[in-house]
Design a protein around this motif. Sequence first.
Motif, PDB file in Angstrom:
ATOM      1  N   MET A  34     -71.357 -20.709  25.387  1.00 45.76           N
ATOM      2  CA  MET A  34     -72.170 -19.438  24.957  1.00 45.76           C
ATOM      3  C   MET A  34     -73.025 -19.083  26.173  1.00 45.76           C
ATOM      4  N   LEU A  35     -73.255 -17.874  26.550  1.00 42.90           N
ATOM      5  CA  LEU A  35     -73.506 -17.232  27.701  1.00 42.90           C
ATOM      6  C   LEU A  35     -74.181 -16.018  27.466  1.00 42.90           C
ATOM      7  N   PHE A  36     -75.613 -15.907  27.540  1.00 41.28           N
ATOM      8  CA  PHE A  36     -76.395 -14.643  27.227  1.00 41.28           C
ATOM      9  C   PHE A  36     -76.709 -14.121  28.805  1.00 41.28           C
ATOM     10  N   HIS A  37     -75.995 -13.202  29.236  1.00 41.34           N
ATOM     11  CA  HIS A  37     -76.183 -12.731  30.658  1.00 41.34           C
ATOM     12  C   HIS A  37     -77.204 -11.739  31.029  1.00 41.34           C
ATOM     13  N   MET A  38     -77.992 -11.493  30.092  1.00 42.51           N
ATOM     14  CA  MET A  38     -79.156 -10.429  30.494  1.00 42.51           C
ATOM     15  C   MET A  38     -80.310 -10.672  29.365  1.00 42.51           C
ATOM     16  N   PRO A  39     -81.431 -10.498  29.883  1.00 37.15           N
ATOM     17  CA  PRO A  39     -82.629 -10.535  28.626  1.00 37.15           C
ATOM     18  C   PRO A  39     -82.346  -9.639  27.514  1.00 37.15           C
ATOM     19  N   GLY A  40     -83.095  -9.656  26.489  1.00 35.19           N
ATOM     20  CA  GLY A  40     -83.078  -8.677  25.581  1.00 35.19           C
ATOM     21  C   GLY A  40     -82.891  -9.362  24.222  1.00 35.19           C
ATOM     22  N   MET A  41     -82.608  -8.279  23.035  1.00 36.07           N
ATOM     23  CA  MET A  41     -82.291  -8.867  21.854  1.00 36.07           C
ATOM     24  C   MET A  41     -80.896  -9.044  21.618  1.00 36.07           C
ATOM     25  N   TRP A  42     -80.377 -10.267  21.310  1.00 35.52           N
ATOM     26  CA  TRP A  42     -78.988 -10.502  20.953  1.00 35.52           C
ATOM     27  C   TRP A  42     -79.032 -10.455  19.487  1.00 35.52           C
ATOM     28  N   GLU A  43     -77.745 -10.596  18.983  1.00 35.06           N
ATOM     29  CA  GLU A  43     -77.622 -10.760  17.395  1.00 35.06           C
ATOM     30  C   GLU A  43     -76.166 -11.863  17.788  1.00 35.06           C
ATOM     31  N   LEU A  44     -76.466 -12.975  17.215  1.00 36.91           N
ATOM     32  CA  LEU A  44     -75.527 -13.987  16.799  1.00 36.91           C
ATOM     33  C   LEU A  44     -74.577 -13.787  15.537  1.00 36.91           C
ATOM     34  N   GLN A  45     -73.447 -13.773  15.663  1.00 27.74           N
ATOM     35  CA  GLN A  45     -72.548 -13.247  14.555  1.00 27.74           C
ATOM     36  C   GLN A  45     -71.681 -14.718  14.544  1.00 27.74           C
ATOM     37  N   VAL A  46     -71.697 -15.188  13.075  1.00 24.72           N
ATOM     38  CA  VAL A  46     -70.801 -16.300  12.796  1.00 24.72           C
ATOM     39  C   VAL A  46     -70.037 -15.903  11.356  1.00 24.72           C
ATOM     40  N   ASP A  47     -68.687 -15.790  11.574  1.00 26.77           N
ATOM     41  CA  ASP A  47     -67.756 -15.681  10.366  1.00 26.77           C
ATOM     42  C   ASP A  47     -67.168 -17.162  10.000  1.00 26.77           C
ATOM     43  N   VAL A  48     -67.054 -17.312   8.572  1.00 24.73           N
ATOM     44  CA  VAL A  48     -66.730 -18.409   8.150  1.00 24.73           C
ATOM     45  C   VAL A  48     -65.628 -18.218   6.985  1.00 24.73           C
ATOM     46  N   GLU A  49     -64.591 -18.772   7.112  1.00 28.96           N
ATOM     47  CA  GLU A  49     -63.618 -19.004   6.050  1.00 28.96           C
ATOM     48  C   GLU A  49     -64.044 -19.761   5.055  1.00 28.96           C
ATOM     49  N   TYR A  50     -64.415 -19.228   3.943  1.00 33.13           N
ATOM     50  CA  TYR A  50     -64.838 -19.879   2.661  1.00 33.13           C
ATOM     51  C   TYR A  50     -64.318 -19.406   1.481  1.00 33.13           C
ATOM     52  N   LYS A  51     -63.391 -20.204   0.618  1.00 29.04           N
ATOM     53  CA  LYS A  51     -62.752 -19.770  -0.587  1.00 29.04           C
ATOM     54  C   LYS A  51     -62.064 -18.711  -0.273  1.00 29.04           C
ATOM     55  N   GLY A  52     -61.166 -18.679   0.909  1.00 23.64           N
ATOM     56  CA  GLY A  52     -59.989 -17.728   1.021  1.00 23.64           C
ATOM     57  C   GLY A  52     -60.719 -16.217   1.430  1.00 23.64           C
TER      58      GLY A  52
END
Length: 125
Positions: free
Chosen positions: A95-113
């Motif tokens: 993971m690398l945040f190359h500049m300051p500010g507001m970041w939104e971490l996004q995670v997608d999980v495969e769950y029950k198809g």
Amino acid sequence: MIRWLVWFLVSSGAAVACEATGQRMGSEIQNAPAVHLTVNEIPLAQPFSILLTVCSEIAVSDMRVDAIMPAHQHGMNYLPVVTAKGDGVFRVDDMLFHMPGMWELQVDVEYKGQSVSYTFDIALK
């Protein structure tokens, strides 16, 4: 009394007990399994790692991780590497945040198809 308690737990969709630590990520899907984010430090413009724990009785088959800066309409410059550690724990490296500010971490999980999305806002100074 015990039958009532069992009925309550089954009908309420009670979450599976999970020994996760860290911050709980948000999802717009009702009754989605809890996902917890653990990170020690997020340095500016340097690689770091995070742990993600999925609290579910059903094994998660796949996970994708990314981060964006909504205000700037761009994401990270590098693709993170996700490694399943077992028991619903995933380590995410590079993971690398190359500049300051507001970041939104996004995670997608495969769950029950289906793919279930989670987000978490991170302010980096």
